[in-house]
Structure formats: C-alpha cells, structure tokens
Design a protein around this motif. Structure first.
Motif, PDB file in Angstrom:
ATOM      1  N   GLY A 119       0.725   1.132 -10.497  1.00 44.40           N
ATOM      2  CA  GLY A 119       1.641   0.900  -9.376  1.00 44.40           C
ATOM      3  C   GLY A 119       3.093   1.116  -9.777  1.00 44.40           C
ATOM      4  N   GLY A 120       3.461   0.661 -10.969  1.00 48.97           N
ATOM      5  CA  GLY A 120       4.822   0.885 -11.454  1.00 48.97           C
ATOM      6  C   GLY A 120       5.124   2.348 -11.666  1.00 48.97           C
ATOM      7  N   LEU A 122     -10.727  -8.792 -16.664  1.00 46.56           N
ATOM      8  CA  LEU A 122      -9.845  -9.076 -15.531  1.00 46.56           C
ATOM      9  C   LEU A 122      -8.383  -8.875 -15.904  1.00 46.56           C
ATOM     10  N   ILE A 123      -7.983  -9.340 -17.078  1.00 52.35           N
ATOM     11  CA  ILE A 123      -6.589  -9.185 -17.518  1.00 52.35           C
ATOM     12  C   ILE A 123      -6.252  -7.717 -17.708  1.00 52.35           C
ATOM     13  N   SER A 124      -7.114  -6.967 -18.378  1.00 59.79           N
ATOM     14  CA  SER A 124      -6.821  -5.552 -18.592  1.00 59.79           C
ATOM     15  C   SER A 124      -6.884  -4.766 -17.283  1.00 59.79           C
ATOM     16  N   GLY A 125      -7.744  -5.146 -16.356  1.00 57.24           N
ATOM     17  CA  GLY A 125      -7.789  -4.492 -15.049  1.00 57.24           C
ATOM     18  C   GLY A 125      -6.521  -4.736 -14.257  1.00 57.24           C
ATOM     19  N   ALA A 126      -6.035  -5.998 -14.281  1.00 56.12           N
ATOM     20  CA  ALA A 126      -4.789  -6.314 -13.577  1.00 56.12           C
ATOM     21  C   ALA A 126      -3.609  -5.579 -14.206  1.00 56.12           C
ATOM     22  N   THR A 127      -3.595  -5.510 -15.529  1.00 55.36           N
ATOM     23  CA  THR A 127      -2.527  -4.792 -16.223  1.00 55.36           C
ATOM     24  C   THR A 127      -2.550  -3.313 -15.862  1.00 55.36           C
TER      25      THR A 127
END
Length: 133
Positions: free
Chosen positions: A19-20, A8-13
């Motif tokens: 997006g950036g 989840l953390i790596s997916g959000a990152t």
C-alpha cells in the motif's frame, strides 16, 4: 500458534508495504479533469514569495533575518568584528569577510567584493537593523 502469529504479522507488513509503494509511486489524479487538460500556468498565490535582489550590494538593503543568515554569530561573532570594531587587524576579520561573501553569494547569486562587505554604509545599516550600539 507461533507460526500463525508470524504469518499474520508478515501478511500485515506485506499489505502495508504494498500500500505504501502504491501510494508513493502512483501520483494522485487531479479531481478536475478540465484543469489537467489545460496548459495554462496558474497565477502565483498570495503566499508565494519571490527573492528580489537589488541591483547593487544586498547588504545595504538586508533586513534582520537576512543579516542573521548572512553574518555568522557562532562560534565567532562576525557582526561585532566587521561592523562594530571594524579593525582589519582583528583576529578572524578575514574569515568573517570571506564567510559573509560566501553566504550572500549562495543566497542571492550576487558576488560581493571585500570592499562591499567592509563598506561603512553596510556597517551603519547593520547597526540600525540589528539595534547594535
């Protein structure tokens, strides 16, 4: 459980990074298509400022902000050495003259001579503007 958290953390990152990158690399499209088609140069805004360099010694027309930028005050108080004491034999006199010449040239493009810097009219103007003596 730990693997799920890292996924989840790596997916959000990854989502934030993509997006950036999209935001950074793709410029905004103008909202008014008619304005983007026209090749007219927009008039300058009232807030824009243009550097007006006088024909002659810029030190003679400098304001207090310009003197603050052009005349070093740390670690050597060049204004006092050049304009108040005006003693060519004082220590750091040559350094101060050279530094003022360099800063004025960088800011305005006008090449000052040594005589332009130590001109008595510049000293009088500096004293008036800065409130010295």
């Amino acid at each position: 459980m730990r693997n799920l958290r890292w996924m989840l953390i790596s997916g959000a990152t990854l989502v934030i990074a993509i997006g950036g990158a999209v935001y950074y690399f793709f410029p905004k499209q103008p909202t008014n298509q008619a304005a983007s088609v026209s090749n007219d140069v927009p008039p300058p805004s009232k807030e824009s400022r243009m550097l007006a360099v006088p024909a002659g010694n810029p030190l003679l027309t400098a304001d207090s902000n310009q003197f603050r930028r052009w005349v070093p005050s740390y670690p050597i108080r060049c204004g006092e050495i050049i304009f108040e004491k005006a003693n060519p034999k004082a220590s750091n006199f040559s350094f101060c003259v050279a530094e003022i010449r360099k800063r004025v040239t960088t800011a305005t493009g006008y090449q000052l001579s040594r005589d332009d810097v130590i001109d008595s009219r510049v000293a009088t103007h500096w004293n008036e503007v800065t409130g010295a003596k």
